[in-house]
Design an enzyme around this catalytic site. Structure first.
Site, PDB file in Angstrom:
ATOM      1  N   ASP A   1     -25.701  15.683   1.174  1.00 18.82           N
ATOM      2  CA  ASP A   1     -24.854  14.564   1.252  1.00 18.82           C
ATOM      3  C   ASP A   1     -24.108  14.027   0.327  1.00 18.82           C
ATOM      4  O   ASP A   1     -23.726  12.849   0.099  1.00 18.82           O
ATOM      5  CB  ASP A   1     -25.748  13.373   2.186  1.00 18.82           C
TER       6      ASP A   1
ATOM      7  N   LYS B   1     -19.517  17.079  -0.016  1.00 14.46           N
ATOM      8  CA  LYS B   1     -19.176  18.538  -0.551  1.00 14.46           C
ATOM      9  C   LYS B   1     -18.183  19.019   0.639  1.00 14.46           C
ATOM     10  O   LYS B   1     -17.093  19.496   0.263  1.00 14.46           O
ATOM     11  CB  LYS B   1     -20.145  19.649  -0.240  1.00 14.46           C
TER      12      LYS B   1
ATOM     13  N   LYS C   1     -15.688  16.815   1.737  1.00  8.84           N
ATOM     14  CA  LYS C   1     -14.341  16.404   1.328  1.00  8.84           C
ATOM     15  C   LYS C   1     -13.889  17.399  -0.048  1.00  8.84           C
ATOM     16  O   LYS C   1     -12.558  17.591  -0.072  1.00  8.84           O
ATOM     17  CB  LYS C   1     -14.436  15.041   0.475  1.00  8.84           C
TER      18      LYS C   1
ATOM     19  N   ALA D   1     -26.501  20.709   8.645  1.00  8.45           N
ATOM     20  CA  ALA D   1     -25.533  19.987   7.786  1.00  8.45           C
ATOM     21  C   ALA D   1     -24.502  19.264   8.537  1.00  8.45           C
ATOM     22  O   ALA D   1     -24.139  19.567   9.603  1.00  8.45           O
ATOM     23  CB  ALA D   1     -24.836  21.195   7.004  1.00  8.45           C
ATOM     24  N   GLY D   2     -24.041  18.150   7.906  1.00 12.37           N
ATOM     25  CA  GLY D   2     -22.743  17.277   8.479  1.00 12.37           C
ATOM     26  C   GLY D   2     -21.851  17.252   7.519  1.00 12.37           C
ATOM     27  O   GLY D   2     -22.150  16.320   6.670  1.00 12.37           O
ATOM     28  N   HIS D   3     -20.684  17.990   7.303  1.00 12.12           N
ATOM     29  CA  HIS D   3     -19.867  17.809   6.498  1.00 12.12           C
ATOM     30  C   HIS D   3     -18.574  16.951   7.045  1.00 12.12           C
ATOM     31  O   HIS D   3     -17.764  17.405   7.809  1.00 12.12           O
ATOM     32  CB  HIS D   3     -19.308  19.103   5.966  1.00 12.12           C
TER      33      HIS D   3
ATOM     34  N   GLN E   1     -26.523  21.455   2.547  1.00 12.13           N
ATOM     35  CA  GLN E   1     -27.734  20.599   1.804  1.00 12.13           C
ATOM     36  C   GLN E   1     -27.485  20.621   0.255  1.00 12.13           C
ATOM     37  O   GLN E   1     -26.253  20.484  -0.281  1.00 12.13           O
ATOM     38  CB  GLN E   1     -28.925  21.432   2.223  1.00 12.13           C
TER      39      GLN E   1
ATOM     40  N   ALA F   1     -25.027  12.113   8.766  1.00 11.48           N
ATOM     41  CA  ALA F   1     -24.035  12.623   9.579  1.00 11.48           C
ATOM     42  C   ALA F   1     -24.550  13.448  10.644  1.00 11.48           C
ATOM     43  O   ALA F   1     -23.761  13.627  11.760  1.00 11.48           O
ATOM     44  CB  ALA F   1     -23.091  13.615   8.579  1.00 11.48           C
TER      45      ALA F   1
ATOM     46  N   GLY G   1     -27.895  10.496  12.310  1.00  9.38           N
ATOM     47  CA  GLY G   1     -27.777   9.255  12.080  1.00  9.38           C
ATOM     48  C   GLY G   1     -28.857   8.231  11.421  1.00  9.38           C
ATOM     49  O   GLY G   1     -28.907   7.099  11.196  1.00  9.38           O
TER      50      GLY G   1
ATOM     51  N   LEU H   1     -18.038   6.895  -6.365  1.00 10.75           N
ATOM     52  CA  LEU H   1     -17.962   6.195  -7.362  1.00 10.75           C
ATOM     53  C   LEU H   1     -17.703   4.751  -6.827  1.00 10.75           C
ATOM     54  O   LEU H   1     -18.133   3.591  -7.592  1.00 10.75           O
ATOM     55  CB  LEU H   1     -16.802   6.201  -8.642  1.00 10.75           C
TER      56      LEU H   1
HETATM   57  P1  IMP Z   1     -34.078  20.899   8.208  1.00  6.36           P
HETATM   58  O1  IMP Z   1     -33.184  21.722   7.420  1.00  6.36           O
HETATM   59  O2  IMP Z   1     -33.729  20.460   9.351  1.00  6.36           O
HETATM   60  O3  IMP Z   1     -35.406  21.893   8.456  1.00  6.36           O
HETATM   61  O4  IMP Z   1     -34.943  19.710   7.503  1.00  6.36           O
HETATM   62  C1  IMP Z   1     -35.711  19.990   6.072  1.00  6.36           C
HETATM   63  C2  IMP Z   1     -35.241  18.655   5.265  1.00  6.36           C
HETATM   64  O5  IMP Z   1     -34.073  18.886   4.722  1.00  6.36           O
HETATM   65  C3  IMP Z   1     -35.328  17.310   5.970  1.00  6.36           C
HETATM   66  O6  IMP Z   1     -35.707  16.588   4.911  1.00  6.36           O
HETATM   67  C4  IMP Z   1     -33.809  16.950   6.404  1.00  6.36           C
HETATM   68  O7  IMP Z   1     -33.579  15.528   6.329  1.00  6.36           O
HETATM   69  C5  IMP Z   1     -33.230  17.874   5.048  1.00  6.36           C
HETATM   70  N1  IMP Z   1     -31.802  18.481   5.355  1.00  6.36           N
HETATM   71  C6  IMP Z   1     -31.448  19.257   6.114  1.00  6.36           C
HETATM   72  N2  IMP Z   1     -30.040  19.324   6.170  1.00  6.36           N
HETATM   73  C7  IMP Z   1     -29.760  18.140   5.438  1.00  6.36           C
HETATM   74  C8  IMP Z   1     -28.323  17.811   5.272  1.00  6.36           C
HETATM   75  O8  IMP Z   1     -27.242  18.625   5.439  1.00  6.36           O
HETATM   76  N3  IMP Z   1     -28.054  16.725   4.465  1.00  6.36           N
HETATM   77  C9  IMP Z   1     -29.297  15.974   3.860  1.00  6.36           C
HETATM   78  N4  IMP Z   1     -30.504  16.306   4.006  1.00  6.36           N
HETATM   79  C10 IMP Z   1     -30.633  17.535   4.906  1.00  6.36           C
END
Ligand code: IMP
Length: 424
Positions: free
Chosen positions: A13, A16, A18, A39-41, A224, A299, A302, A332
């Site tokens: 988070d 990346k 952007k 992931a949520g970009h 991640q 993202a 929620g 920033l």
């Molecule tokens: P998983 O990847 O769903 O197995 O989750 C494992 C850990 O990685 C958990 O703590 C999630 O919250 C964290 N995580 C997985 N994907 C993301 C991401 O895109 N951003 C932030 N944390 C993530």
């Protein structure tokens, strides 16, 4: 030509999406190399906001070809939803999107397993996103995974699904007290998405090797962050793939010596979603203010993100792990109205000062962060797009981080929009 990896330097988070969107204007290829729809970009341009989970963030700036590499685990239903969303914004995906035939599928049983395993962990839960990531990589490593290439042969696909479900249903019924999954129904549900995805499936390793031969610019997009890496992160509170630089090579087929740049992305503070140690976490008003100012909610899920001060012990660790030779500082502006701002320069462990990021989660839980305090700049940095126009106190903060880490900030982001960016 540059072959650049964009890697999260924290727990994900970092913004990346952007950065990849910005850099993709000068890239011939943008390649996702690991993770999945966990992931949520988030991308913001014109009046549009879109959250990409699987499609590389290079899809909206310029004409770079976008590749989902072999290291990604793909939920076909989530992918089709995303393809439709992107096409609805007027993007023609044909000849722009290429998906590795060697990438593994996330199937409904992976999501069920992810959730029942989390439930059974009780207070030791990892806090996964529930997207089936861990179980899909387990299938891959235990050599029972189903790859995109298997979608090309209906009979083989059905046979593999039935075989896997035999075992999984025994576990679901007898270990987890859950209902079994019906193979026929699952295959039927999969059918529509298979036809949509098929045209994009190809040998992306070959495609990228040709791109290297032709000296084309390649951007490798990590998901991640380094501290969630299955080998080097805060194990077991990690994801099940390798967001770090090594993962970029195995997850794309690009050899290590072809990499020219490793760019680390760090927020001006720290966040983490899910469980696990977080030395600089703030469970007070300042943490609440970071969350509010930074809109720190996941993202993908929620969930409110845990917030804390920037941790330079962790950042230096990520720099060394990945060989980062350039950095981007994001968000920033979130610090704009803080009277004082702290950064952690060292830890104290068992009464001793250390700058080592412990490999053991229990030790990391025990460290006491040692901070350096800065006076806040107390003025808005939103929309500032030249370094010289930043308030002097913000430049002092940035310079300190650069000097402490020995790595320059190439980009500083002062807001979510493309225009709110300083490129140095
Ligand atoms: P998983 O990847 O769903 O197995 O989750 C494992 C850990 O990685 C958990 O703590 C999630 O919250 C964290 N995580 C997985 N994907 C993301 C991401 O895109 N951003 C932030 N944390 C993530």
């Amino acid at each position: 030509m540059a072959v650049r990896i964009v890697i999260g330097a924290q727990w994900g988070d970092e913004g990346k999406g952007k950065v990849v969107d910005l850099l993709s204007a000068d890239s011939d290829y943008v390649v996702r190399y690991q993770g999945g729809a966990n992931a949520g970009h988030t991308l913001k341009f014109d009046d549009t906001t879109i959250v990409l989970h699987l499609i590389p963030s290079g899809m909206f700036n310029g004409n770079s070809k976008c590749v989902i590499g072999n290291g990604v685990v793909i939920d076909p239903i989530a992918l089709v939803e995303e393809l439709e969303e992107v096409e609805a914004l007027g993007v023609d995906l044909k000849n722009r999107l290429f998906i590795s035939s060697s990438a593994h599928l996330i199937l409904p049983y992976h999501k069920v397993l992810d959730n029942v395993k989390e439930k059974s962990r009780g207070s030791d839960a990892i806090g996964t996103t529930g997207r089936g990531i861990g179980p899909a990589y387990v299938s891959k490593v235990s050599r029972i995974g189903i790859r995109l290439i298997d979608l090309m042969d209906r009979e083989r696909l059905e046979e593999k699904i039935r075989k896997n479900l035999n075992d999984i249903n025994i576990a679901l019924e007898n270990v987890y007290n859950e209902d079994p999954i019906n193979a026929e129904k699952m295959i039927e549900d999969l059918e529509a998405s298979v036809e949509t995805i098929k045209p994009y499936i190809c040998n992306t390793t070959e495609l990228l090797h040709k791109a290297l031969q032709n000296n084309e610019a390649i951007l490798l997009e990590g998901a991640q962050g380094s501290l969630l890496d299955v080998d080097h992160g805060t194990y077991p509170y990690v994801t099940s793939s390798s967001p770090t630089a090594g993962g970029a090579c195995t997850g794309s087929g690009i050899p290590p010596l072809a990499i020219t740049n490793a760019m680390g992305i760090t927020k001006a503070y720290c966040t983490r979603v899910g469980n696990g140690p977080f030395p600089t976490e703030l469970n007070d008003e300042s943490g609440e203010k970071l969350r509010k100012n930074g809109q720190e909610f996941g993202a993908t899920t929620g969930r409110p993100r845990r917030c804390g001060w920037l941790d330079l012990v962790a950042l230096n660790y990520a720099i060394r792990l990945n060989g980062m030779n350039e950095l981007t500082l994001t968000k920033l502006d979130v610090l704009d109205d803080f009277e004082t701002i702290k950064v952690c320069t060292h830890y104290e462990l068992n009464g001793e000062k250390t700058d080592v990021f412990p490999a053991d989660c229990d030790e990391l839980d025990d460290v006491i962060p040692v901070y350096k305090t800065f006076t806040g700049w107390n003025t808005s940095t939103r929309n500032i797009s030249t370094y010289e126009n930043l308030p002097e106190k913000a430049r002092v903060y940035i310079r300190f981080i650069e000097e402490f880490t020995g790595v320059p900030f190439k980009i500083v982001s002062t807001g979510p929009k493309r225009s709110e960016t300083i490129v140095r």
